[in-house]
Scaffold this motif. Structure first.
Motif, short mmCIF file in Angstrom:
data_model
loop_
_atom_site.label_atom_id
_atom_site.label_comp_id
_atom_site.label_asym_id
_atom_site.label_seq_id
_atom_site.Cartn_x
_atom_site.Cartn_y
_atom_site.Cartn_z
N GLY A 1 -6.76 3.98 2.39
CA GLY A 1 -6.53 2.40 2.81
C GLY A 1 -5.96 1.76 3.59
O GLY A 1 -6.01 0.38 4.64
N MET B 1 0.83 -1.17 0.12
CA MET B 1 0.25 0.04 -0.10
C MET B 1 0.64 1.38 0.70
O MET B 1 0.79 2.13 -0.85
CB MET B 1 -0.47 0.09 1.34
CG MET B 1 -2.08 -1.83 1.41
SD MET B 1 -3.17 -1.00 0.32
CE MET B 1 -4.21 0.45 1.01
N VAL C 1 -5.76 5.93 -1.39
CA VAL C 1 -4.72 5.03 -0.33
C VAL C 1 -3.89 5.06 0.90
O VAL C 1 -4.09 4.11 1.25
CB VAL C 1 -3.20 4.76 -1.55
CG1 VAL C 1 -2.51 3.94 -0.66
CG2 VAL C 1 -3.97 4.52 -2.69
N TRP D 1 -9.99 0.93 -1.35
CA TRP D 1 -8.90 0.87 -0.98
C TRP D 1 -9.27 0.33 0.74
O TRP D 1 -8.46 -0.39 1.46
CB TRP D 1 -7.93 2.07 -1.22
CG TRP D 1 -7.14 2.67 -2.52
CD1 TRP D 1 -7.16 3.41 -2.95
CD2 TRP D 1 -6.36 1.68 -2.62
NE1 TRP D 1 -6.56 3.37 -4.33
CE2 TRP D 1 -5.55 2.14 -3.71
CE3 TRP D 1 -5.89 -0.27 -2.53
CZ2 TRP D 1 -5.07 1.68 -5.37
CZ3 TRP D 1 -4.72 -0.11 -3.11
CH2 TRP D 1 -4.77 -0.03 -3.92
#
Length: 429
Positions: free
Chosen positions: A273, A149, A270, A325
């Motif tokens: 996420g 990630m 992200v 995400w």
């Protein structure tokens, strides 16, 4: 499983997990960098949308081939030896992509980049699990996904600045992968081989266990687990891979944003996420694992349905990306990594992960090849199709794969069997 570690050994285990887990960083880096760099290279080299799809599919297909080869090789020759050689190949691929003078060289570089990424994954994940403290394998393995990630916002931050640089921006993005690969190569050179693998290797050489890992994996004990894990990962990864490879494409060509704006929005998505990733690390070895899996599955389905229900704009694509995400962490790839460590023993783990990863990337390659075509035909159908894919993956994970460790434990509790018996031959007397 590893024994309980003292503080010094625990720090060493985290270090090993970090260095080995950089395989996931390099894998995601290859996927996301290529997704953005191809947009920039297309402006310079003038290739078509179909060639864009070909190059995206080639990357994913070669990740599949690499995983299929790298997994069994790491079971036979060792985790360290294989993931060191694969990283050298990764460096060569990155050099080609940095210096590519035309679209033909992009095919060569992406082929090598995909193969080396795929071959690196199974031995690296196996190394992490085999070095982790007993009962914490899920937490340590999930670190690799955190690294998967982390590279995405890094690549997208580079994309914010590189988005207006044309082909030089694409070369800069692949240059980042080259630099990181060289650093990781130096660090991996100093890692010792997996002690658990070495013990199993010594047992093989002295004849105390059977070496026919593929026969065992395709035997009656493990075959349904292997099929279940492969189907879960393969189907769920269609959404994850599409989001990784085509996020910038969705923001720009579909949502109407610029490359720089798209990169910035993807960074934010992200980072959201990453919260989900650390949630998995905290609860993956506790009874809350499956409730989180269920919640994540529902949210992931909703995420991809949103643009279909509300219309496709920059805002709805961002909402989809951010929610997905977050949701895919407790319901997607981290769960595959955890389950594959729990289900398959050390001597067969690399091969099992390689087979599952190869199947997954082959499916993703087909999806990547068709994605531009489906988007061109019906954008709404595209988003609803991905939502449907996630529903199927969630059902497989909940009703099938999550129960396999318990099923196998019960079977093994009836008493040890030989590798021939595990492979489906006549039980040993």
């Amino acid at each position: 499983m590893s024994q309980t570690l003292n503080p010094a050994q625990r720090r060493k285990a985290w270090w090993t997990a970090g260095v080995a887990g950089m395989a996931s960083y390099m894998d995601a880096g290859a996927i996301v960098t290529t997704g953005t760099a191809l947009v920039l290279y297309r402006e310079e080299f003038g290739f078509t949308e179909f060639q864009y799809g070909q190059l995206s599919a080639l990357l994913t297909a070669m990740i599949a081939v690499g995983a299929l080869i790298g997994g069994p090789l790491s079971d036979r020759f060792g985790r360290k030896r294989v993931f060191t050689l694969t990283l050298i190949l990764y460096v060569i691929a990155a050099v080609i992509l940095v210096m590519a003078p035309g679209v033909g060289w992009l095919y060569v570089g992406i082929l090598l980049l995909g193969f080396s990424s795929g071959a690196d994954l199974p031995p690296s994940l196996a190394m992490i699990a085999e070095s982790a403290p007993e009962g914490e394998e899920g937490k340590f393995v999930t670190l690799s996904h955190a690294l998967w990630m982390i590279v995405i916002p890094i690549v997208n931050v580079i994309g914010i600045f590189a988005g207006n640089m044309g082909v030089d921006g694409a070369r800069l993005m692949y240059g980042h992968l080259l630099l990181v690969a060289l650093v990781v190569l130096v660090l991996r050179w100093r890692l010792p081989e997996s002690q658990m693998w070495q013990e199993k290797k010594n047992a093989v050489e002295t004849g105390t266990i059977d070496r026919a890992s593929l026969k065992v994996l395709f035997g009656r004990t493990y075959i349904w687990a292997l099929i279940g894990v492969s189907l879960f990962y393969g189907i769920q990864n269609i959404a994850a891979n599409t989001n990784g490879q085509f996020a910038i494409f969705l923001f720009t060509d579909v949502g109407g944003a610029s490359v720089s704006t798209a990169s910035l929005l993807n960074v934010v998505a992200v980072l959201i996420g990453l919260v989900g990733t650390f949630l998995v690390m905290r609860f993956s070895d506790t009874p809350l694992r499956m409730p989180l899996f269920l919640i994540g599955t529902v949210l992931a389905i909703l995420a991809w349905a949103l643009p279909g229900m509300l219309g496709v704009t920059t805002a709805t694509v961002f909402l989809m990306a951010a929610l997905f995400w977050f949701a895919q962490q407790p319901s997607g790839e981290p769960m595959f990594k955890i389950w594959s460590q729990e289900i398959f023993p050390t001597e067969y783990r690399g091969a099992a992960q390689g087979i599952a990863t190869a199947f997954t990337r082959a499916v993703a390659a087909g999806a990547a090849l068709l994605t531009p075509v489906i988007l061109d035909a019906s954008i709404t159908l595209f988003f609803y199709s991905i939502a449907g894919v996630l529903l199927v993956a969630g059902l497989i994970g909940w009703f099938w794969v999550s129960r396999m460790p318990q099923v196998l434990h019960k079977e093994k509790a009836h008493g040890p069997r030989s590798a021939e018996a595990l492979a489906g031959d006549r039980p040993a007397s």
